[in-house]
Design an enzyme around this catalytic site. Structure first.
Site, short mmCIF file in Angstrom:
data_model
loop_
_atom_site.label_atom_id
_atom_site.label_comp_id
_atom_site.label_asym_id
_atom_site.label_seq_id
_atom_site.Cartn_x
_atom_site.Cartn_y
_atom_site.Cartn_z
N CYS A 202 -1.58 6.08 0.87
CA CYS A 202 -1.77 5.20 2.02
C CYS A 202 -3.15 4.54 1.93
CB CYS A 202 -1.65 5.98 3.33
SG CYS A 202 -1.75 4.92 4.80
N ASP B 165 -5.08 4.18 4.30
CA ASP B 165 -5.94 4.80 5.31
C ASP B 165 -7.30 5.22 4.72
OD1 ASP B 165 -7.06 6.95 7.09
OD2 ASP B 165 -5.22 6.57 8.21
N ARG C 225 -9.26 7.45 5.48
CA ARG C 225 -9.55 8.88 5.48
C ARG C 225 -8.86 9.64 4.35
NH1 ARG C 225 -7.27 9.50 11.41
NH2 ARG C 225 -5.77 8.15 10.34
N HIS D 51 0.33 11.11 4.48
CA HIS D 51 -0.59 11.94 5.26
C HIS D 51 -0.12 12.01 6.71
CE1 HIS D 51 -2.74 8.62 7.43
NE2 HIS D 51 -2.24 7.93 6.45
N CYS E 45 -0.32 9.33 10.10
CA CYS E 45 -0.31 8.00 9.49
C CYS E 45 0.02 6.91 10.53
CB CYS E 45 0.71 7.96 8.35
SG CYS E 45 0.74 6.39 7.47
CO CO Z 1 -1.38 6.11 6.62
#
Ligand code: CO
Length: 212
Positions: free
Chosen positions: A44, A46, A48, A100, A103
């Site tokens: 992803c 993302d 993090r 994750h 998400c």
């Molecule tokens: Co995500």
């Protein structure tokens, strides 16, 4: 403030370069000679979930593709190009789809809010909900349902990898290629292996099995 952050990033780069050179004066010269990563990571976008960092991988060890909700969409030329290059040029041994918990892409797919162009990307995730509607609708607790949806989305993306002509062609040609599904816990730092491990196309529905 924004300009200070921007300058800080460039300063950080210089500090990082020096830290690598302190360990090995030829660190970057060696990297410049080429790459032969054994792993393709599809994760992803993302912020993090930094691919290399959470698995302790160094530059040169992981070929990385990231998008919203770690999707493997069969008409996505970006994903297909990365996959083709990783499998056929770099000869990676493992392809890992890593989702994750928490998400935002999955959360958006659970809702009905119109956001914009991204609605059309999120729609692919909604298809995963429809495929597993009975199981997901039976989970009363919303957080548990969200977590399970994250996992099922990863499983579907692993199947979608196996459906590609690129992966099936590699298996046909006896290229040792393993594909896996993982979920990362942002609140624990730990990865859960979903144990959807493919080594050939036998586990696909027959309609997806390509003959060469
Ligand atoms: Co995500």
């Amino acid at each position: 403030m924004e300009n200070i952050l921007y300058k800080q990033l460039l300063d950080n780069n210089k500090i990082w370069v020096q830290s690598k050179l302190d360990l090995d004066q030829n660190y970057f010269k060696k990297l410049a000679n080429g790459q032969q990563p054994p792993v393709l990571w599809i994760g992803c976008a993302d912020s993090r979930v930094p691919a290399n960092e959470i698995i302790g991988a160094q530059p040169g060890e992981v070929f990385v593709h990231r998008n919203i909700a770690n999707m493997v969409i069969h008409s996505d030329m970006n994903m297909l190009s990365v996959l083709d290059y990783a499998v056929n040029a770099l000869k990676v041994k493992h392809v890992i789809v890593c989702g994750h918990y928490g998400c935002g892409g999955i959360a958006a797919a659970m809702g009905n809010q119109h956001i914009g162009i991204i609605d059309n990307w999120i729609r692919h995730i909604k298809d995963v909900y429809r495929f597993h509607q009975d199981e997901l609708d039976a989970i009363i607790d919303e957080k548990d349902r969200f977590n399970r949806y994250v996992e099922l989305n990863v499983v579907e993306q692993v199947f979608d990898l196996a459906k590609t002509s690129i992966v099936q062609n590699a298996w046909e040609n006896k290229h040792e290629l393993n594909i896996h599904g993982w979920v990362y816990g942002i609140d624990s730092g730990l990865i859960k292996d979903l144990n959807v491990n493919f080594k050939n196309n036998d586990e696909l529905d027959e309609v997806y099995q390509l003959k060469f």
